[in-house]
Design a protein around this motif. Sequence first.
Motif, PDB file in Angstrom:
ATOM      1  N   ALA A   1      -0.288  14.737   9.217  1.00  0.00           N
ATOM      2  CA  ALA A   1      -0.141  14.446   7.566  1.00  0.00           C
ATOM      3  C   ALA A   1       0.772  13.251   7.440  1.00  0.00           C
ATOM      4  O   ALA A   1       0.196  12.248   6.801  1.00  0.00           O
ATOM      5  CB  ALA A   1       0.597  15.345   6.636  1.00  0.00           C
ATOM      6  N   LEU A   2       1.478  12.870   8.313  1.00  0.00           N
ATOM      7  CA  LEU A   2       2.374  11.677   8.308  1.00  0.00           C
ATOM      8  C   LEU A   2       1.499  10.450   8.950  1.00  0.00           C
ATOM      9  O   LEU A   2       1.294   9.389   8.271  1.00  0.00           O
ATOM     10  CB  LEU A   2       3.623  11.790   9.057  1.00  0.00           C
ATOM     11  CG  LEU A   2       4.529  10.576   9.038  1.00  0.00           C
ATOM     12  CD1 LEU A   2       4.996  10.384   7.651  1.00  0.00           C
ATOM     13  CD2 LEU A   2       5.594  10.966  10.033  1.00  0.00           C
TER      14      LEU A   2
ATOM     15  N   GLY B   1       0.803  -1.289   0.033  1.00  0.00           N
ATOM     16  CA  GLY B   1      -0.027   0.088   0.088  1.00  0.00           C
ATOM     17  C   GLY B   1       0.747   1.161  -0.037  1.00  0.00           C
ATOM     18  O   GLY B   1       2.162   1.173   0.759  1.00  0.00           O
ATOM     19  N   GLU B   2       0.390   2.142  -0.629  1.00  0.00           N
ATOM     20  CA  GLU B   2       1.307   3.383  -0.720  1.00  0.00           C
ATOM     21  C   GLU B   2       0.278   4.727  -0.617  1.00  0.00           C
ATOM     22  O   GLU B   2      -0.700   4.810  -1.041  1.00  0.00           O
ATOM     23  CB  GLU B   2       2.198   3.553  -2.366  1.00  0.00           C
ATOM     24  CG  GLU B   2       2.771   2.423  -2.871  1.00  0.00           C
ATOM     25  CD  GLU B   2       2.480   1.316  -3.049  1.00  0.00           C
ATOM     26  OE1 GLU B   2       1.222   1.320  -3.757  1.00  0.00           O
ATOM     27  OE2 GLU B   2       2.822   0.144  -3.018  1.00  0.00           O
ATOM     28  N   ALA B   3       1.168   5.802  -0.159  1.00  0.00           N
ATOM     29  CA  ALA B   3       0.331   7.019  -0.034  1.00  0.00           C
ATOM     30  C   ALA B   3       1.327   8.075  -0.288  1.00  0.00           C
ATOM     31  O   ALA B   3       2.332   8.042   0.403  1.00  0.00           O
ATOM     32  CB  ALA B   3      -0.377   7.079   1.312  1.00  0.00           C
ATOM     33  N   ILE B   4       1.087   9.152  -1.121  1.00  0.00           N
ATOM     34  CA  ILE B   4       1.874  10.269  -1.288  1.00  0.00           C
ATOM     35  C   ILE B   4       0.973  11.424  -0.919  1.00  0.00           C
ATOM     36  O   ILE B   4      -0.024  11.667  -1.694  1.00  0.00           O
ATOM     37  CB  ILE B   4       2.426  10.220  -2.836  1.00  0.00           C
ATOM     38  CG1 ILE B   4       3.076   8.848  -3.015  1.00  0.00           C
ATOM     39  CG2 ILE B   4       3.452  11.563  -2.844  1.00  0.00           C
ATOM     40  CD1 ILE B   4       3.852   8.666  -4.436  1.00  0.00           C
ATOM     41  N   LEU B   5       1.507  12.182  -0.173  1.00  0.00           N
ATOM     42  CA  LEU B   5       0.683  13.514   0.316  1.00  0.00           C
ATOM     43  C   LEU B   5       1.531  14.575   0.216  1.00  0.00           C
ATOM     44  O   LEU B   5       2.891  14.665   0.653  1.00  0.00           O
ATOM     45  CB  LEU B   5       0.502  13.405   1.757  1.00  0.00           C
ATOM     46  CG  LEU B   5      -0.501  12.382   2.107  1.00  0.00           C
ATOM     47  CD1 LEU B   5      -0.794  12.436   3.643  1.00  0.00           C
ATOM     48  CD2 LEU B   5      -1.833  12.537   1.658  1.00  0.00           C
ATOM     49  N   GLY B   6       1.111  15.564  -0.600  1.00  0.00           N
ATOM     50  CA  GLY B   6       1.621  16.952  -0.859  1.00  0.00           C
ATOM     51  C   GLY B   6       1.758  17.529   0.504  1.00  0.00           C
ATOM     52  O   GLY B   6       0.985  17.591   1.128  1.00  0.00           O
TER      53      GLY B   6
END
Length: 108
Positions: free
Chosen positions: A53-54, A23-28
């Motif tokens: 956010a983390l 699973g991946e998550a990329i947050l700006g």
Amino acid sequence: MLVTTTPTIEGRRIREYFGVVTGEAILGTNVFRDFFAGIRDIVGGRAGAYENALREARETALAEMQAEARALGSNAIIGIDIDYETISIGDRGGMMMVSASGTAVLVE
């Protein structure tokens, strides 16, 4: 869904292995978060916006990994590893990336 960083689950027998799930998550990160985090670095204290956010990114990555495992018929994930990375995008801020991986299994 049982999830663990260990290679086994005490008291449970692994009946079947389904393979690696991820699973991946990329947050700006936005300019205001960066600005206020910079102020916190100067005056001390915790950067709450970054922590939130983390946490959100980690929960998203783990949820995606669990959804992939469920789709395979798994009821547990063992050997979970969580990785954190940041990417700087010049003076425009950056991205926070969280990836989670583990082995989907069926336990009794």
